[in-house]
Design a protein around this motif. Sequence first.
Motif, PDB file in Angstrom:
ATOM      1  N   ALA A 196       1.063  -5.002   5.760  1.00 39.61           N
ATOM      2  CA  ALA A 196       0.490  -5.308   4.455  1.00 39.61           C
ATOM      3  C   ALA A 196      -0.856  -5.979   4.663  1.00 39.61           C
ATOM      4  O   ALA A 196      -0.958  -6.932   5.438  1.00 39.61           O
ATOM      5  N   ASP A 197      -1.874  -5.456   4.039  1.00 40.71           N
ATOM      6  CA  ASP A 197      -3.181  -6.127   4.026  1.00 40.71           C
ATOM      7  C   ASP A 197      -3.795  -5.961   2.639  1.00 40.71           C
ATOM      8  O   ASP A 197      -3.114  -5.521   1.710  1.00 40.71           O
ATOM      9  N   GLU A 198      -5.085  -6.306   2.523  1.00 46.17           N
ATOM     10  CA  GLU A 198      -5.679  -6.269   1.172  1.00 46.17           C
ATOM     11  C   GLU A 198      -5.715  -4.850   0.595  1.00 46.17           C
ATOM     12  O   GLU A 198      -5.802  -4.655  -0.605  1.00 46.17           O
ATOM     13  N   ASP A 199      -5.626  -3.846   1.482  1.00 45.99           N
ATOM     14  CA  ASP A 199      -5.694  -2.462   1.002  1.00 45.99           C
ATOM     15  C   ASP A 199      -4.355  -1.937   0.489  1.00 45.99           C
ATOM     16  O   ASP A 199      -4.316  -1.019  -0.320  1.00 45.99           O
ATOM     17  N   GLY A 200      -3.293  -2.493   1.012  1.00 38.29           N
ATOM     18  CA  GLY A 200      -1.998  -1.992   0.559  1.00 38.29           C
ATOM     19  C   GLY A 200      -0.873  -2.254   1.541  1.00 38.29           C
ATOM     20  O   GLY A 200      -1.022  -2.998   2.512  1.00 38.29           O
ATOM     21  N   PHE A 201       0.227  -1.616   1.222  1.00 40.73           N
ATOM     22  CA  PHE A 201       1.446  -1.782   2.016  1.00 40.73           C
ATOM     23  C   PHE A 201       1.744  -0.461   2.727  1.00 40.73           C
ATOM     24  O   PHE A 201       1.642   0.612   2.127  1.00 40.73           O
ATOM     25  N   THR A 202       2.096  -0.557   4.006  1.00 38.87           N
ATOM     26  CA  THR A 202       2.392   0.662   4.765  1.00 38.87           C
ATOM     27  C   THR A 202       3.691   0.505   5.538  1.00 38.87           C
ATOM     28  O   THR A 202       3.938  -0.533   6.152  1.00 38.87           O
ATOM     29  N   LEU A 203       4.487   1.540   5.486  1.00 36.84           N
ATOM     30  CA  LEU A 203       5.722   1.590   6.258  1.00 36.84           C
ATOM     31  C   LEU A 203       5.607   2.834   7.118  1.00 36.84           C
ATOM     32  O   LEU A 203       5.388   3.925   6.609  1.00 36.84           O
ATOM     33  N   MET A 204       5.726   2.655   8.431  1.00 33.75           N
ATOM     34  CA  MET A 204       5.502   3.778   9.323  1.00 33.75           C
ATOM     35  C   MET A 204       6.673   3.873  10.282  1.00 33.75           C
ATOM     36  O   MET A 204       7.062   2.879  10.880  1.00 33.75           O
ATOM     37  N   SER A 205       7.256   5.073  10.388  1.00 31.84           N
ATOM     38  CA  SER A 205       8.429   5.196  11.240  1.00 31.84           C
ATOM     39  C   SER A 205       8.266   6.353  12.224  1.00 31.84           C
ATOM     40  O   SER A 205       7.955   7.481  11.834  1.00 31.84           O
ATOM     41  N   PHE A 206       8.436   6.046  13.500  1.00 33.49           N
ATOM     42  CA  PHE A 206       8.438   7.072  14.536  1.00 33.49           C
ATOM     43  C   PHE A 206       9.856   7.180  15.084  1.00 33.49           C
ATOM     44  O   PHE A 206      10.410   6.177  15.534  1.00 33.49           O
ATOM     45  N   VAL A 207      10.411   8.374  15.035  1.00 33.89           N
ATOM     46  CA  VAL A 207      11.761   8.566  15.583  1.00 33.89           C
ATOM     47  C   VAL A 207      11.662   9.459  16.810  1.00 33.89           C
ATOM     48  O   VAL A 207      10.949  10.458  16.803  1.00 33.89           O
ATOM     49  N   GLY A 208      12.374   9.086  17.836  1.00 35.40           N
ATOM     50  CA  GLY A 208      12.359   9.872  19.073  1.00 35.40           C
ATOM     51  C   GLY A 208      12.685   8.988  20.259  1.00 35.40           C
ATOM     52  O   GLY A 208      13.447   8.044  20.131  1.00 35.40           O
ATOM     53  N   ASP A 209      12.115   9.317  21.374  1.00 36.55           N
ATOM     54  CA  ASP A 209      12.273   8.470  22.559  1.00 36.55           C
ATOM     55  C   ASP A 209      10.917   7.808  22.775  1.00 36.55           C
ATOM     56  O   ASP A 209       9.947   8.468  23.151  1.00 36.55           O
ATOM     57  N   GLN A 224      10.594  12.947  17.473  1.00 34.86           N
ATOM     58  CA  GLN A 224      11.388  13.922  16.712  1.00 34.86           C
ATOM     59  C   GLN A 224      10.903  14.036  15.278  1.00 34.86           C
ATOM     60  O   GLN A 224      10.866  15.114  14.705  1.00 34.86           O
ATOM     61  N   SER A 225      10.603  12.893  14.702  1.00 38.20           N
ATOM     62  CA  SER A 225      10.094  12.931  13.343  1.00 38.20           C
ATOM     63  C   SER A 225       9.206  11.728  13.096  1.00 38.20           C
ATOM     64  O   SER A 225       9.237  10.746  13.844  1.00 38.20           O
ATOM     65  N   PHE A 226       8.428  11.848  12.048  1.00 34.09           N
ATOM     66  CA  PHE A 226       7.451  10.810  11.743  1.00 34.09           C
ATOM     67  C   PHE A 226       7.286  10.736  10.240  1.00 34.09           C
ATOM     68  O   PHE A 226       7.279  11.767   9.559  1.00 34.09           O
ATOM     69  N   ARG A 227       7.182   9.526   9.738  1.00 30.71           N
ATOM     70  CA  ARG A 227       7.070   9.381   8.286  1.00 30.71           C
ATOM     71  C   ARG A 227       6.295   8.112   7.947  1.00 30.71           C
ATOM     72  O   ARG A 227       6.492   7.079   8.571  1.00 30.71           O
ATOM     73  N   VAL A 228       5.450   8.227   6.959  1.00 32.71           N
ATOM     74  CA  VAL A 228       4.694   7.064   6.481  1.00 32.71           C
ATOM     75  C   VAL A 228       4.858   6.960   4.977  1.00 32.71           C
ATOM     76  O   VAL A 228       4.788   7.968   4.271  1.00 32.71           O
ATOM     77  N   LEU A 229       5.079   5.755   4.556  1.00 33.69           N
ATOM     78  CA  LEU A 229       5.200   5.472   3.130  1.00 33.69           C
ATOM     79  C   LEU A 229       4.149   4.407   2.844  1.00 33.69           C
ATOM     80  O   LEU A 229       4.135   3.371   3.506  1.00 33.69           O
ATOM     81  N   SER A 230       3.243   4.654   1.901  1.00 34.10           N
ATOM     82  CA  SER A 230       2.233   3.623   1.644  1.00 34.10           C
ATOM     83  C   SER A 230       1.887   3.538   0.169  1.00 34.10           C
ATOM     84  O   SER A 230       2.053   4.505  -0.583  1.00 34.10           O
ATOM     85  N   THR A 231       1.434   2.366  -0.209  1.00 37.09           N
ATOM     86  CA  THR A 231       1.050   2.145  -1.604  1.00 37.09           C
ATOM     87  C   THR A 231      -0.039   1.087  -1.664  1.00 37.09           C
ATOM     88  O   THR A 231      -0.031   0.143  -0.867  1.00 37.09           O
ATOM     89  N   PRO A 232      -0.975   1.242  -2.599  1.00 40.32           N
ATOM     90  CA  PRO A 232      -1.992   0.196  -2.743  1.00 40.32           C
ATOM     91  C   PRO A 232      -1.539  -0.942  -3.658  1.00 40.32           C
ATOM     92  O   PRO A 232      -2.218  -1.964  -3.756  1.00 40.32           O
ATOM     93  N   THR A 233      -0.385  -0.784  -4.334  1.00 44.82           N
ATOM     94  CA  THR A 233       0.034  -1.813  -5.299  1.00 44.82           C
ATOM     95  C   THR A 233       0.865  -2.907  -4.635  1.00 44.82           C
ATOM     96  O   THR A 233       1.727  -2.610  -3.795  1.00 44.82           O
ATOM     97  N   THR A 234       0.617  -4.107  -5.042  1.00 41.91           N
ATOM     98  CA  THR A 234       1.335  -5.330  -4.633  1.00 41.91           C
ATOM     99  C   THR A 234       1.860  -5.279  -3.199  1.00 41.91           C
ATOM    100  O   THR A 234       3.068  -5.296  -2.969  1.00 41.91           O
ATOM    101  N   PRO A 235       0.931  -5.243  -2.216  1.00 40.76           N
ATOM    102  CA  PRO A 235       1.373  -5.123  -0.826  1.00 40.76           C
ATOM    103  C   PRO A 235       2.267  -6.278  -0.365  1.00 40.76           C
ATOM    104  O   PRO A 235       3.293  -6.033   0.291  1.00 40.76           O
ATOM    105  N   ALA A 236       1.918  -7.498  -0.752  1.00 43.50           N
ATOM    106  CA  ALA A 236       2.680  -8.653  -0.254  1.00 43.50           C
ATOM    107  C   ALA A 236       4.132  -8.596  -0.732  1.00 43.50           C
ATOM    108  O   ALA A 236       5.064  -8.906   0.020  1.00 43.50           O
TER     109      ALA A 236
END
Lengths: 169, 181
Positions: A129-142, A70-82
């Motif tokens: 989270a890895d050396e490149d950054g922090f990622t939050l990924m959300s898939f909504v649906g079935d 239904q929807s998809f969203r990614v939030l990412s940043t290269p700063t202070t991943p840990a």
Amino acid sequence: MKKIAFILFLLLTATGVFAQDDAIGRFFGKYLDDSRFSVVSVSPRMFRLMSKIDWDTIPSDLKQTISRLQSFRVLSTPTTPALFYKEALTHIDRKEYEDLITVRNSNDNFHFMIRATGNTIHELLMIAADEDGFTLMSFVGDIDLDKLSRLATDMDIKGMENLKNAKRK
Amino acid sequence: MEKATVKALLEKYWQAETTVEEERALAAWFSDNPDADPELEPYRALFAYFDEESRISPGEDFEVRILQAITASQPLQPGEPLQPGQPLRPIRHFHGGLIAAAASVCILVIGLFLLRPEPPSPSAVVAKNAIVSTDTPAAALSVAVIKDTYNDPQQALTAIRHALLVASVHLNEGRKQITGK
């Protein structure tokens, strides 16, 4: 008694289905406007528009997986991943989201969480989270986890490696 | 009636044991015998006083006088004099103003409680700041919660595909770790 249980079940299912807001909107809304973060979103409307494009070249597993989203969203940043990784884990409401898989390598941390009622998964959330950054990924649906995992195994190893290297541009 | 009988009756009278008949007889005797025994003189004065007082009546114009007295002491509506014989009604104190004030305070308090501004929810913040890539404002409102990064469905599909594969790869990695393969 059975009736009440049935009604309760219906209500719970209904709230699960109609809760459109994803974990990013609910727990990380403040970062959506944060200049340190980049956001990629695909709305339910865009998912409906996608049905009009040419699907002939898309593998069937992928096609089926996408058609149920239904929807998809990614939030990412290269700063202070840990730091963000730790923060993210504390932000999420554990009553609704349960842990699926946690991987902790020397330079790679990721955490999969799901929001589900019974055997139906309504949202898959990946916190990474890895050396490149922090990622939050959300898939909504079935979401069908078996189909999802098959997406990668269907590809050849080379493609997978490319993907891993290319995931942050 | 003999003096002794009168004395005996008086004695009974002070004990409050006389009948109405006997009392009347006593009063009659005292009024009939003005120059009786000086010993009984103070009692004669007493009975004369009783007799005198009982004769006082309100008079025929009593009702008119008392109504006039009431009219004089009661503030009336201008142009509405109270007529003699007009039935008096209790004055009603109207507390409507007070009740209205109390009701409006209640409504204000409840209203403030119900309409108090909520802190904007994350989704509302998103909606507010969304540069929504939809065609009409109405459509923008309906899907405003998640703003689109892409305007082209093909681009969106590519992004989804990529993201799904990344998720899939990580998922398999995690599963491998668990199963130890």
